[in-house]
Design a protein around this motif. Structure first.
Motif, PDB file in Angstrom:
ATOM      1  N   SER A 271       0.840  -1.201   0.000  1.00 51.90           N
ATOM      2  CA  SER A 271       0.000   0.000   0.000  1.00 51.90           C
ATOM      3  C   SER A 271       0.873   1.247   0.000  1.00 51.90           C
ATOM      4  CB  SER A 271      -0.915   0.006   1.240  1.00 51.90           C
ATOM      5  OG  SER A 271      -1.746  -1.134   1.275  1.00 51.90           O
TER       6      SER A 271
ATOM      7  N   ASN B  15       1.944   4.511   1.550  1.00 49.13           N
ATOM      8  CA  ASN B  15       1.872   5.092   2.886  1.00 49.13           C
ATOM      9  C   ASN B  15       1.308   6.508   2.913  1.00 49.13           C
ATOM     10  OD1 ASN B  15       2.968   2.864   4.217  1.00 49.13           O
ATOM     11  ND2 ASN B  15       5.061   3.544   3.889  1.00 49.13           N
ATOM     12  N   THR B  16       1.345   7.186   1.770  1.00 42.35           N
ATOM     13  CA  THR B  16       0.866   8.567   1.747  1.00 42.35           C
ATOM     14  C   THR B  16      -0.647   8.644   1.598  1.00 42.35           C
ATOM     15  OG1 THR B  16       1.077   8.813  -0.678  1.00 42.35           O
ATOM     16  CG2 THR B  16       3.023   9.282   0.660  1.00 42.35           C
ATOM     17  N   GLU B  17      -1.288   7.514   1.337  1.00 41.09           N
ATOM     18  CA  GLU B  17      -2.737   7.477   1.153  1.00 41.09           C
ATOM     19  C   GLU B  17      -3.356   6.484   2.132  1.00 41.09           C
ATOM     20  OE1 GLU B  17      -4.384   9.415  -0.812  1.00 41.09           O
ATOM     21  OE2 GLU B  17      -2.706  10.295  -1.926  1.00 41.09           O
ATOM     22  N   ASN B  18      -4.651   6.617   2.345  1.00 46.41           N
ATOM     23  CA  ASN B  18      -5.354   5.645   3.180  1.00 46.41           C
ATOM     24  C   ASN B  18      -5.424   4.301   2.464  1.00 46.41           C
ATOM     25  OD1 ASN B  18      -5.761   7.789   4.884  1.00 46.41           O
ATOM     26  ND2 ASN B  18      -7.962   7.941   4.537  1.00 46.41           N
TER      27      ASN B  18
ATOM     28  N   PRO C 181      -0.024   5.522  11.273  1.00 49.08           N
ATOM     29  CA  PRO C 181      -1.438   5.680  10.939  1.00 49.08           C
ATOM     30  C   PRO C 181      -2.352   5.493  12.138  1.00 49.08           C
ATOM     31  CG  PRO C 181      -0.718   3.480  10.348  1.00 49.08           C
ATOM     32  CD  PRO C 181       0.506   4.204  10.832  1.00 49.08           C
TER      33      PRO C 181
ATOM     34  N   SER D 162      -3.698   7.229   6.828  1.00 46.12           N
ATOM     35  CA  SER D 162      -2.307   7.644   6.733  1.00 46.12           C
ATOM     36  C   SER D 162      -2.011   8.859   7.612  1.00 46.12           C
ATOM     37  CB  SER D 162      -1.987   7.983   5.271  1.00 46.12           C
ATOM     38  OG  SER D 162      -0.797   8.734   5.154  1.00 46.12           O
TER      39      SER D 162
ATOM     40  N   ASN E 262      -0.078  11.118   6.858  1.00 50.87           N
ATOM     41  CA  ASN E 262      -0.056  12.213   5.889  1.00 50.87           C
ATOM     42  C   ASN E 262      -1.458  12.802   5.694  1.00 50.87           C
ATOM     43  OD1 ASN E 262       1.379  13.734   3.767  1.00 50.87           O
ATOM     44  ND2 ASN E 262       0.063  12.592   2.367  1.00 50.87           N
TER      45      ASN E 262
ATOM     46  N   TRP F 143       6.788  -0.333   7.740  1.00 50.86           N
ATOM     47  CA  TRP F 143       6.730   0.998   7.135  1.00 50.86           C
ATOM     48  C   TRP F 143       7.895   1.205   6.167  1.00 50.86           C
ATOM     49  CZ3 TRP F 143       3.091   4.819   7.456  1.00 50.86           C
ATOM     50  CH2 TRP F 143       3.428   6.056   6.915  1.00 50.86           C
TER      51      TRP F 143
ATOM     52  N   GLN G 117       7.133  11.461   6.436  1.00 53.44           N
ATOM     53  CA  GLN G 117       5.677  11.362   6.461  1.00 53.44           C
ATOM     54  C   GLN G 117       5.148  10.353   7.474  1.00 53.44           C
ATOM     55  OE1 GLN G 117       4.053  10.978   2.511  1.00 53.44           O
ATOM     56  NE2 GLN G 117       5.268  12.685   1.740  1.00 53.44           N
TER      57      GLN G 117
END
Length: 313
Positions: free
Chosen positions: A17, A19-22, A53, A107, A109, A203, A242
């Motif tokens: 996935s 990491n900057t997005e859900n 998160p 996230s 972010n 991560w 982030q």
């Protein structure tokens, strides 16, 4: 959609996935959950940490099968050690003929961007939106929902009224410490907590940082390992990677001490002490050509995040 039936497949899903997005996952839906009235539990993990998160989780099963959560030893995830949580999560996955689950990985972010945007979105609202999204996802997947149990955010009466307005067709119970009172919420809490723990362990830093879970710890501001990570991984221009929630006061206070301070053109000079060195911030956007003439290119920070600008520097 991947099938997650073990901790290994959970970690693989998270690793793949962005990491900057859900990221969102819902298990395969047991046939019995489509045929018989079901209970649904919702809880979160990672609301307080400055790193990583926040995860909202849900679990569901037919009302007449709910004793299965007791047999699985489901309890408030905060009262269980990591080994026990992992074992219960694995057993929940094995009960795929009766029990379903889902997680919404929010996230850091996204949390920071929402809380620091011009039109600020509170953490409570982010939390409620995630819970609503989980209910809608479970309903859309075909689960025959009868009763939803939710661990509260803020005053339980107000939250319950809000959810009842959105879902008048369901019984809704919002309660403090719901993860201790209702085993179905305990199961949701475990799914959320296990997912967050393993999200931290796998991560992947977009930035040029070599660090593992052992280097940044649980993410709670009181964790000595987390404190050490915060002190040692602050870029004086771009701040933190982030993994860090910039919107937390812990990060803001640290940046006051560790990052460069920039005054706007129309502001009166501040009394803050200048940086230790006299490096110009614009130097981070420039490199030299072979003939030592200035070559305007963005800092590697932008390349690492695939960022570009439509105008020249």
């Amino acid at each position: 959609m991947a099938v997650i039936n073990s901790l290994g497949t959970l970690e693989k899903f998270i690793s793949n996935s962005d990491n900057t997005e859900n990221a969102f996952y819902i298990s395969e839906i047991p046939d019995v959950c489509k045929e018989y009235p079901c209970i649904v539990g919702i809880d979160e993990a990672g609301r307080g940490p400055v790193l990583g998160p926040m995860v909202y989780g849900t679990s569901f099963c037919p009302i007449n099968e709910q004793m299965i959560y007791n047999k699985l030893d489901c309890a408030d995830s905060k009262e269980l050690n990591e080994e026990k949580r992992d074992l219960i999560f694995t057993n929940i996955c094995k009960q795929n003929k009766t029990v379903g689950w889902a997680v919404d990985i929010i996230s850091p972010n996204i949390i920071s961007n929402n809380m620091l945007s011009r039109k600020k979105v509170s953490l409570n609202q982010i939390s409620m939106d995630s819970a609503v999204g989980l209910i809608r996802a479970v309903e859309s997947a075909g689960v025959k929902i009868a009763h939803v149990f939710v661990d509260t955010v803020g005053p339980p009466e107000k939250y319950q009224s809000y959810l009842k307005g959105l879902f008048p067709q369901f019984e809704i119970t919002v309660s403090k410490k719901a993860d201790s009172l209702y085993p179905v919420v305990s199961a949701a809490s475990i799914c959320a907590k296990v997912t967050r723990d393993h999200a931290l362990k796998v991560w992947k830093f977009a930035e040029d940082i070599e660090a593992t879970y052992e280097n940044y710890g649980s993410g709670y501001p009181s964790d000595p390992v987390t404190k050490k990570f915060m002190e040692g991984h602050c870029d004086p221009v771009f701040g933190y990677p982030q993994l860090v929630r910039f919107s937390w006061s812990t990060a803001e206070n640290a940046l006051e001490k560790l990052a460069y301070h920039i005054d706007g053109e129309n502001k009166e000079p501040t009394k803050k002490a200048p940086p230790v060195n006299n490096t110009s911030i614009t130097s981070f956007f420039k490199l030299a050509n072979k003939d030592n003439t200035e070559k305007k290119v963005p800092h590697e920070f932008f390349a690492q995040r695939c960022l570009s600008r439509d105008v020249e520097f």
